[in-house]
Structure formats: C-alpha cells, structure tokens
Design an enzyme around this catalytic site. Structure first.
Site, short mmCIF file in Angstrom:
data_model
loop_
_atom_site.label_atom_id
_atom_site.label_comp_id
_atom_site.label_asym_id
_atom_site.label_seq_id
_atom_site.Cartn_x
_atom_site.Cartn_y
_atom_site.Cartn_z
N SER A 188 -9.27 -1.24 7.63
CA SER A 188 -8.79 -0.95 6.28
C SER A 188 -8.19 -2.10 5.50
O SER A 188 -7.94 -1.97 4.31
CB SER A 188 -7.77 0.20 6.33
OG SER A 188 -8.43 1.40 6.65
N LYS A 229 0.84 -1.20 0.00
CA LYS A 229 0.00 0.00 0.00
C LYS A 229 0.88 1.25 0.00
O LYS A 229 1.94 1.27 0.64
CB LYS A 229 -0.88 -0.05 1.25
CG LYS A 229 -1.86 1.08 1.45
CD LYS A 229 -2.65 0.81 2.73
CE LYS A 229 -3.73 1.84 2.97
NZ LYS A 229 -4.54 1.50 4.18
N SER A 255 -9.31 1.34 3.55
CA SER A 255 -8.48 2.19 2.69
C SER A 255 -7.45 1.43 1.86
O SER A 255 -6.86 1.96 0.94
CB SER A 255 -7.76 3.25 3.54
OG SER A 255 -6.86 2.64 4.45
#
Length: 370
Positions: free
Chosen positions: A114, A13, A90
């Site tokens: 997330s 990420k 996220s």
C-alpha cells in the site's frame, strides 16, 4: 524548533490517529465507531518530536483494503503524473500529496503493497520497513500479521532521514554485494516494467553490486496464502463494528470482506502451513549481502475508467499483488524507487533486503537514485 527533522512538513494517511481529529479510514461511518483520538499515533508523534510539522491527513482506499485508490465515498485523489490514471492504493492520498509537491514526505501503511503501489504509479519513493521495526500503535489495522508503517517521499534523502527517526532500534547499514532479479516477476509485467528493472539493475551494477537472474516459481502461491490470511485478519478486526453498525461500504471492499467472512478454519490452517514453507523457500534468496529486485507494479497507472471493467480490475489486482507479496509474506524491508525515463509515465522498482537491512536499502537508494 530543534530536532533532526526541524522545518520539515509531512502528511499522514487517514488511518493514523491525530489527537482531536477524526480517523475515518476512508469510510463515512468508521470514525463514529473508532472514537475521537486523544493522542497521536506513535509514528505521528515521533516525527513531530523530531521537529517535523503535520500539515494534512490524506485519503486512503476504504479501510486500506484495496490497491487502486478509488474511493466511492470521499472521491479519488488525482494522479499528478498520469491524467485520469489511478493513484494506486491504499495510501493514495499520501502518494499524491508527495507527487504534487504539497509535502516532501508522508506517512502511509503497507500491508500488501500500500505504499509501494501508489509510489510506483505516482512517481515517488517508498519505504516499507522490516515487519515490526516501526510501532503501529494508533494506526487502524487491516491485518496485523502484515501491517507496517511506511513512508512516501519525494527523494531518498528525506526518506532516509525520516526512517532514522521512526526506527526504534539503530539498525546497521548492511553492505550489499549481490542482487537477484526474479524472472517470473517480469513474466507478469508489461514491457515498460521490464525496461524499468533493467535500468535499476544497471544502477546497482555501477555501485559494484553483481546482478543475476533467477526464477522463483512461488509468487502466485505466496499471493494466495497472503490473500487468505490477510482476509481472515481483516474480518477478525472489522467483524464487530460491521455487524453492530451495518456501515456503508463500497462494492469492492464489501465483496472482499464477504469473501473473508466465509473462510473456513481448514482454509486458514492450510494457508498458515503454506506460509511457513514459503517463508523458508523465498527467504533463502535473501542471504546476507543479497537483495531481490522486482517491479513494484506490472505497468504504469491504468486509467480509472479501465478499471470499471471487473475482469480488467481483477487482472491488474492479481498481477500487482503477485509482485508485492514477496516482501509482505516474508516481512522483509523494501525500498521502491522511480525508474521511468524522462517524459514517460511513472513506474517503480522494488529493492527487497533481508530482515533488518532497512538502512542498507535506504543507503543504496540515496547513493544510486537521488
């Protein structure tokens, strides 16, 4: 290359520093303030040292402060399993990369769900560790009191292999004998989530784990306490560069940060006091040998177009965070497993264990859900 993860590829990420590459955190102006990393984040370096090869950095909801995965600056990753559905956030890009078969595993972060939310909506596995069990060094923070380094994976075996590398201490494999299904969590969910939890309960019973139902009655209170404390920490970290640089922000993240900036000392103090009480009462369910079972999301992935309606977007947000806050507020480990029937839209179920029971949860996932 030698190592426990030799030959494995992974993605990370875009909150994780990678030496020589910008860390954008889903915002077009953040990297210039953060500076070009000169070393890898701890988790990236650990996977590389074990023989894995980093092949990509992945999209994130802006500043990791959102759960839809919709990013107005860099675009929204396409959910491979639900046409025009949100990927979830996220850690949106990490979930999509795994679900699309681009990598078998990807690093994400989990503050309020997330990794669990996008895993549920994209049909992959996720792991959120006991808070503090995996170092967050070199990862852009959102709320350090809740932030964790997490994994998204195509299967439980590869997830467990990577977790063993990342965990700083050799945690024991806890034997689970009992699972508590939270009825009040199901009350927030659509029928497809009910069916998913029932299927997982049956798998656990086949392993000899007794399943019982209870109502907790604290999920909305826990969600509210986390909202305040997470917001206060997010504003505390981001205030400096926001005021100095006046960066471009998406509307949803701008509103969240504005609300966070207006929190009073009284509100934060009350939330801290409430969190102490909630941790004691919610944690009482997690006696040794017991896990808690609840959906990861209240439904399968909504359409991106549906969430353009602010009321529908807010309703989905509150329902979802009411499900994920149990583990987040406690700092407890979670494994999320796909639980849809063949041909159905993906939906996941959370297995939450006592502190330090990470390997026991990963072992259950490997035994029952491979």
């Amino acid at each position: 290359m030698c190592g426990a993860l030799a030959g494995l590829t992974f993605a990370a990420k875009d909150l994780f520093d990678v030496a020589g590459l910008p860390t954008a955190a889903g915002n077009p102006d953040f990297a210039g303030w953060w500076g070009l990393p000169i070393q890898d984040a701890w988790a990236v370096a650990a996977l590389k040292k074990a023989g894995a090869r980093l092949v990509a950095k992945t999209h994130t909801h802006e500043l990791a402060y959102g759960m839809t995965g919709i990013n107005p600056h860099f675009g929204t990753p396409r959910n491979p399993r639900v046409p025009a559905g949100i990927p979830g956030g996220s850690s949106s890009g990490s979930a999509v990369a795994v679900a699309a078969g681009l990598v078998p595993v990807a690093l994400g972060s989990d503050t309020a769900g997330s990794v669990r939310i996008p895993a549920s909506l994209c049909g992959v596995y996720a792991y959120r560790p006991t808070h503090g069990a995996i170092p967050t060094q070199g990862v852009v923070p959102l709320a350090p009191g809740y932030d964790t380094v997490g994994l998204l994976a195509a299967g439980p075996e590869v997830m467990e292999r990577c977790a063993r590398v990342l965990l700083c201490e050799a945690l024991p494999v806890v034997r689970f004998e009992r699972a508590v299904l939270l009825r009040d969590a199901l009350e927030l969910c659509d029928p497809e989530a009910h069916a998913a939890v029932e299927r997982v309960a049956q798998r656990l019973e086949a392993l000899g784990i007794a399943v019982e139902e209870k109502s907790l009655g604290l999920l909305q209170e826990a969600r509210e306490a986390q909202r305040v404390l997470q917001g206060a920490q997010a504003w505390g970290f981001h205030q400096g560069w926001l005021e100095e640089r006046q960066p471009r922000l998406g509307e949803d993240v701008r509103k969240l940060l504005e609300m966070a900036s207006r929190l009073t000392a009284g509100e934060i103090g009350r939330a801290l006091s409430e969190q102490v009480r909630l941790r004691a009462e919610m944690g009482a369910l997690l006696s040794p040998g017991t896990l808690v079972l609840l959906p990861a999301t209240p439904s399968s992935a909504p359409q991106v177009s549906t969430l353009h309606d602010p009321e529908k977007a807010l309703a989905f947000r509150w329902r979802t965070l009411s499900l994920t806050c149990y583990a987040s507020v406690l700092g407890a480990p979670v494994v999320s497993v796909p639980a849809e029937q063949p041909g159905e839209k993906p939906i996941g179920v959370q297995l939450v264990g006592p502190w330090g029971s990470d390997m026991g949860l990963l072992n259950i996932a490997r035994q029952a859900f491979k």
